[in-house]
Write a protein that holds these residues in place. Sequence first.
Motif, PDB file in Angstrom:
ATOM      1  N   GLY A   1     -32.340  -5.602  16.036  1.00 19.02           N
ATOM      2  CA  GLY A   1     -32.741  -5.153  14.708  1.00 19.02           C
ATOM      3  C   GLY A   1     -31.532  -4.695  13.921  1.00 19.02           C
ATOM      4  O   GLY A   1     -30.409  -4.641  14.441  1.00 19.02           O
ATOM      5  N   HIS A   2     -31.754  -4.361  12.637  1.00 18.58           N
ATOM      6  CA  HIS A   2     -30.666  -3.823  11.819  1.00 18.58           C
ATOM      7  C   HIS A   2     -30.316  -2.417  12.281  1.00 18.58           C
ATOM      8  O   HIS A   2     -31.192  -1.603  12.579  1.00 18.58           O
ATOM      9  CB  HIS A   2     -31.076  -3.775  10.341  1.00 18.58           C
ATOM     10  N   GLY A   3     -29.009  -2.124  12.327  1.00 17.43           N
ATOM     11  CA  GLY A   3     -28.588  -0.783  12.711  1.00 17.43           C
ATOM     12  C   GLY A   3     -27.214  -0.770  13.328  1.00 17.43           C
ATOM     13  O   GLY A   3     -26.402  -1.670  13.107  1.00 17.43           O
ATOM     14  N   GLY A   4     -26.948   0.264  14.128  1.00 16.60           N
ATOM     15  CA  GLY A   4     -25.655   0.425  14.772  1.00 16.60           C
ATOM     16  C   GLY A   4     -25.543  -0.383  16.046  1.00 16.60           C
ATOM     17  O   GLY A   4     -26.399  -1.224  16.356  1.00 16.60           O
ATOM     18  N   VAL A   5     -24.495  -0.091  16.831  1.00 15.01           N
ATOM     19  CA  VAL A   5     -24.261  -0.862  18.047  1.00 15.01           C
ATOM     20  C   VAL A   5     -25.376  -0.673  19.069  1.00 15.01           C
ATOM     21  O   VAL A   5     -25.528  -1.485  19.980  1.00 15.01           O
ATOM     22  CB  VAL A   5     -22.900  -0.522  18.682  1.00 15.01           C
TER      23      VAL A   5
ATOM     24  N   THR B   1     -18.608 -10.643   9.739  1.00 14.84           N
ATOM     25  CA  THR B   1     -19.976 -10.966   9.351  1.00 14.84           C
ATOM     26  C   THR B   1     -20.977 -10.569  10.439  1.00 14.84           C
ATOM     27  O   THR B   1     -22.136 -10.297  10.139  1.00 14.84           O
ATOM     28  CB  THR B   1     -20.099 -12.471   9.010  1.00 14.84           C
ATOM     29  N   ASP B   2     -20.542 -10.507  11.714  1.00 15.56           N
ATOM     30  CA  ASP B   2     -21.430 -10.022  12.773  1.00 15.56           C
ATOM     31  C   ASP B   2     -21.879  -8.601  12.471  1.00 15.56           C
ATOM     32  O   ASP B   2     -23.065  -8.275  12.552  1.00 15.56           O
ATOM     33  CB  ASP B   2     -20.723 -10.042  14.134  1.00 15.56           C
ATOM     34  N   ARG B   3     -20.917  -7.762  12.158  1.00 15.49           N
ATOM     35  CA  ARG B   3     -21.233  -6.362  11.849  1.00 15.49           C
ATOM     36  C   ARG B   3     -22.084  -6.240  10.595  1.00 15.49           C
ATOM     37  O   ARG B   3     -23.074  -5.499  10.553  1.00 15.49           O
ATOM     38  CB  ARG B   3     -19.944  -5.552  11.688  1.00 15.49           C
TER      39      ARG B   3
ATOM     40  N   GLY C   1     -27.091  -5.032   8.030  1.00 12.46           N
ATOM     41  CA  GLY C   1     -27.844  -5.376   6.830  1.00 12.46           C
ATOM     42  C   GLY C   1     -27.069  -5.120   5.556  1.00 12.46           C
ATOM     43  O   GLY C   1     -27.616  -4.606   4.577  1.00 12.46           O
ATOM     44  N   LEU C   2     -25.796  -5.494   5.535  1.00 13.34           N
ATOM     45  CA  LEU C   2     -24.914  -5.166   4.412  1.00 13.34           C
ATOM     46  C   LEU C   2     -24.643  -6.366   3.511  1.00 13.34           C
ATOM     47  O   LEU C   2     -23.526  -6.578   3.060  1.00 13.34           O
ATOM     48  CB  LEU C   2     -23.591  -4.600   4.950  1.00 13.34           C
ATOM     49  N   TYR C   3     -25.662  -7.151   3.238  1.00 14.49           N
ATOM     50  CA  TYR C   3     -25.494  -8.280   2.324  1.00 14.49           C
ATOM     51  C   TYR C   3     -26.427  -8.137   1.121  1.00 14.49           C
ATOM     52  O   TYR C   3     -27.296  -8.970   0.900  1.00 14.49           O
ATOM     53  CB  TYR C   3     -25.762  -9.603   3.041  1.00 14.49           C
TER      54      TYR C   3
ATOM     55  N   GLU D   1     -29.301  -1.976  -1.626  1.00 16.73           N
ATOM     56  CA  GLU D   1     -30.200  -2.808  -0.818  1.00 16.73           C
ATOM     57  C   GLU D   1     -29.634  -3.042   0.581  1.00 16.73           C
ATOM     58  O   GLU D   1     -28.450  -3.270   0.761  1.00 16.73           O
ATOM     59  CB  GLU D   1     -30.384  -4.151  -1.533  1.00 16.73           C
ATOM     60  N   VAL D   2     -30.498  -2.961   1.564  1.00 18.95           N
ATOM     61  CA  VAL D   2     -30.155  -3.349   2.934  1.00 18.95           C
ATOM     62  C   VAL D   2     -30.971  -4.583   3.261  1.00 18.95           C
ATOM     63  O   VAL D   2     -32.197  -4.570   3.183  1.00 18.95           O
ATOM     64  CB  VAL D   2     -30.461  -2.225   3.935  1.00 18.95           C
ATOM     65  N   THR D   3     -30.291  -5.668   3.581  1.00 16.48           N
ATOM     66  CA  THR D   3     -31.015  -6.930   3.681  1.00 16.48           C
ATOM     67  C   THR D   3     -30.346  -7.887   4.638  1.00 16.48           C
ATOM     68  O   THR D   3     -29.183  -7.707   4.998  1.00 16.48           O
ATOM     69  CB  THR D   3     -31.099  -7.604   2.290  1.00 16.48           C
ATOM     70  N   SER D   4     -31.082  -8.904   5.029  1.00 19.63           N
ATOM     71  CA  SER D   4     -30.502 -10.026   5.754  1.00 19.63           C
ATOM     72  C   SER D   4     -30.019 -11.055   4.742  1.00 19.63           C
ATOM     73  O   SER D   4     -30.534 -11.151   3.631  1.00 19.63           O
ATOM     74  CB  SER D   4     -31.542 -10.666   6.681  1.00 19.63           C
ATOM     75  N   PHE D   5     -29.033 -11.816   5.138  1.00 23.36           N
ATOM     76  CA  PHE D   5     -28.495 -12.903   4.321  1.00 23.36           C
ATOM     77  C   PHE D   5     -29.566 -13.989   4.207  1.00 23.36           C
ATOM     78  O   PHE D   5     -30.077 -14.469   5.216  1.00 23.36           O
ATOM     79  CB  PHE D   5     -27.247 -13.439   5.021  1.00 23.36           C
TER      80      PHE D   5
END
Length: 396
Positions: free
Chosen positions: A19-23, A54-56, A61-63, A70-74
């Motif tokens: 999911g979106h988030g940290g390591v 781009t992995d990070r 969710g930084l696109y 906004e926090v989103t997927s590409f």
Amino acid sequence: MVESAYTVPTTMAAMLLTGHGGVEKLEYREDIATPKPQAGDVLVQVTATAKNNTDRKAREGLYPTKEKGEVTSFAMGGTPTLTFPRIQGADVAGRIVAVGDGVDAERIGQRGLLDFNIYADERRDINLTPDYFGHGADGGYAEYIAVPADQFHHVPNPGLHDAELASMGMCSYQTAYHMMTAANVSAGERVLVSGASGGVGTALIQLCRIVGAIPYAVSQPDKAEALRALGAEAVIDRGDLPSFVERVLDTTGGKPIDAVMDLVGGEMTNLFIDTMIVDMQGRTSYPRLSIAGASGGNLSEIMWTRVYLYQVQIFGVSHGTREEAEQLVAWIRSGELKPVLHAAFKLSELHDAERYFVNRSSNYLGKIVIVPDAQWASHGAPFALNDSSNADQEHC
């Protein structure tokens, strides 16, 4: 699937993005079903996969494309293709261990490099809806990956280690090359490269020299010697921003920059434009700004009157084309492109690699690669960080 002399296990080790988030969203598992090559595919035993920023950004969710916060997927095609769980990792090197129907079994055993794009069609000259392995489909942070046969390019060079080959992956090199082709960079032109010590930056320096352009690198002074050895004409410290343009022009002997390859954005963008429009009388081509990153900030304040009155051409770049990928592979095979490999980490230690990447030290130059634990002795250990105690300090 065509029979192979290689024994392919039914399950494999992989790092799953949950999911979106940290390591903490990256979960190492050893019970993931090994993919099977479909018609037209090859199954690759992964030996090394380069890590990209781009992995990070995809994980976090930084696109954002509309709202600043906004926090989103590409999602270029309208619907997000990043679904969870997902195996990340775009720049894959390895060996073909099985092939799907329609693929010559003679390819089994070939060592190669993946063109990381998921192309929407067969066009060779354009790529308008870019997606990639590790985002819209599972990538190389695993022991095996199934990919289209025509996108896994044979690179037999015996003097090139697998980890070094992965460090020249398409996510960085194809992005760099497309920045240049979009801006029509040509021989003799002065090119300013921001973020010059990273994967795209080091690729840009080499590619400029291959086409005959003159790269000026923006980076820290302690990386100057290494960047000049790579091909940079000079290295300019970002330093004091009010004097940045003056220092660039001092370096070029007062001649304007012809094209800027911008990986930074933010407050630097306006200054980059200034380096190109100081002497329009002496120009023989339009000022050009290629943008493929925003490490310095996602918002830039620009006077549009300066853009259109000085006829500054702006190019947004994310992924390149099949033609560009094939040209890059040809330069890798010929030895014209050289690897810039910083270090290797085990796949099971991807959390450490992510922290190291974010908090990287001043001597960081080039790429980090991730090596499956089962491949570590052969393909990772020779490129491990020299001083593990320093690495531990930087992880904190």
